[in-house]
Design a protein around this motif. Sequence first.
Motif, PDB file in Angstrom:
ATOM      1  N   TYR A 284       0.841  -0.861  -0.308  1.00 25.46           N
ATOM      2  CA  TYR A 284      -0.221  -0.428   0.179  1.00 25.46           C
ATOM      3  C   TYR A 284       0.700   1.234  -0.331  1.00 25.46           C
ATOM      4  N   THR A 288       1.218   4.134  -3.079  1.00 18.87           N
ATOM      5  CA  THR A 288       0.648   5.956  -2.620  1.00 18.87           C
ATOM      6  C   THR A 288       1.694   6.272  -3.272  1.00 18.87           C
ATOM      7  N   SER A 375      -6.178   6.304  -3.141  1.00 23.35           N
ATOM      8  CA  SER A 375      -6.731   5.634  -1.711  1.00 23.35           C
ATOM      9  C   SER A 375      -7.614   5.132  -0.984  1.00 23.35           C
ATOM     10  N   GLY A 378      -5.922   2.199  -0.104  1.00 22.32           N
ATOM     11  CA  GLY A 378      -5.209   1.725   1.439  1.00 22.32           C
ATOM     12  C   GLY A 378      -5.905   1.508   2.558  1.00 22.32           C
ATOM     13  N   TYR A 413       6.623   4.038   1.991  1.00 25.33           N
ATOM     14  CA  TYR A 413       6.876   5.123   0.696  1.00 25.33           C
ATOM     15  C   TYR A 413       7.919   5.659  -0.451  1.00 25.33           C
TER      16      TYR A 413
END
Length: 516
Positions: A284, A288, A375, A378, A413
Motif C-alpha cells: 500500500y 501510494t 486512497s 490503502g 513509501y
Amino acid sequence: MASVDSSGSVVHAPQVTGLAATMTVVAMGLGFSIANADPTILSADIAQVRAGLGMTGSTASFVASLATLTLAAAVLGAGALGDRFGKRRLFVVGLLSTIVFNLVAAAAPNAGTLMVARAGAGVGFALLLGLSLAIVNDVFPPDRRAGAIAWYLGAAFALSAPQPAIGSMLAEHFGWRAGFLVTPVVAVLALVITLRFVPETLRAQRKLDLAGLALVAAALLCTVYGISRLAEGLKIGTIVPLAIGALAGAVFGWRELHTPTPAVDLRIFGSTRFTVAVCAGATYNFLTGGCTILFAYYLVTIRGESPAMLGLLLVPATIMQALAATGAGKAAGRFGDRTVLVTGLVVLLAGLLVLTALGEHTPMIVLFAAVALVSVGGAVVQTPQSTIMMSSAPADLGGAVSAVKSATGQAAYSLGPTLFALIGTTMFLQDGREKLARTDITEEQAREALRVAHGGTTAGSGGTNVLDPERARAVVEGATESMLGAIHTLGLVMASVPLAAIAVAVILLRPEENDG
C-alpha cells in the motif's frame, strides 16, 4: 493488552469506555494526522520558505525531507521507549516536541535554525506515529479493539485532510512562517484531550537494547536517504548510504536474535499472519507514494495544471479514505481480515489500471477515480493490517510492533516515488529521445527537469510536487504520447505488485485463522 511487571507477572492495562473511549480515538487520530500532514504542509509551501530564507534549491529539498528522515530513524526507538517508559507519557512528549520545534521553525532566522527545528519535529512525529496505534491497542479490550483501530484510522485520515489546505492558505495570506502554526494548534488540542481522557499504559520492566536501537536507526536513516537519491542514478552518494543501511540492518538482525532483551523480537516475523500484514502494508505505501508521482506527472506535464490541483483532488479522496477505514473495520468483523485485506489490494490494483486509460484530454473525473481508488484501497488495507499486527504483539512489545508498521511503511513509501519517477523518466526518454534531439534539451537536462520532490508522508496526501513545472512541461511538449505511454506502461508493470500481495494473502492467510 497486557503488560509485564517487575516480577514477570502479566498485568492488564487500564481500559476506556464511553466518552473517554471516543476522545482517546480522537486524540490518537490527531497525533497520527500531525505526522501525516505536517511534512505535506512544508512541501506545498517550500518555494515560499526557500525565497524567504534565501536557500538554494538543494538546501530547500533537504529541508523539506529532513523531518521525514529523522522520523524514519527514530520511529522504532520511539516504540521501544514507549514500552519501557509509558506510551502515553512519550506520546505527550511527542506533542510537546512538535509544538516547540514548529514554533522555532516559524521564527527561524536562517536555514540552519530551520534544519534543527525540522530534525527535532521529526523525532516528535516518530513518537506520535509510533505510539498512537499502540495506545489504542492497549486501552481497548480485545472484543472492541478491531473496531477502535478502524475508527482511529478513519479519524486520522479525516483530520489529516484539511491541514495542508489550511497551511497553504495561511502561507499565502500571512507569509510562509504562518504555515508552521497549523501543527502547534492541532497538537495543543490533542495534548488537552490526551491529558484529560487517555490513561497511562503500563510499562514493561525490561532493559532497553540501546545498541540495537542505534543500529536500526542507522539502517533506516541510511536506507531512506539512499532511496531518495536513487533518482539521480547510482552515484557514490546513493550507493554508500544504501550499503551502510544494508550492513547496519544485517548487524541489527543478528544482534536481535542473540540478545535476551531485543528492541524488536524478530521471532514475531515467524508468524505468517504478521508477515503477510507487513507485506500488504508495504505494498500500500509503495503504490501510494509511486502513484502520487504519476498523478503529478500527468497533471503538470500533460494537462498543464498547477501541482496544487493534485492537492485539491486529494482532499475528497482523503475523506473517502476515512469512511473506507471505518467501514473496513465493520467488514472485517463480518467477513474476516483476509477478505478485507484482499479487497483493499484489489481496489489498489483497480487504481493502477485506471491509469492506463488516461489520455491527453481524458475527463478529470477519470483521474479522480484513480486517485480515489488508490486512497480507498490503502485505507481498506490498513485496517486489517493494523489489527493483525497488533494482535501478534507480545505483551511488552506493543509500542515496538506498532513502530515496525510505521518503519516499514516509511521505507516503502520512500521507495515508491523514487522508483516510479526513475522508471517512468527512463521509459519516457527512451521513447522520446528522437524528439528531444530536435530541441536544445539534453537528456541530462530532461532528467533534471522531471525530477520530483516529495514530503515522504506515509499516506502521501499531496506531498508531491514537480520541482520546476515550466521546465517539465517544456521537456514533454511535443512528446506527450511518449509521456502517456510511460505512464500506461508503468501502471501495467506495477500492477504486478498488488497481484503478488493478493496471491500471498490468499495462500498464506487461512480463513479459519481470522480473528475478525
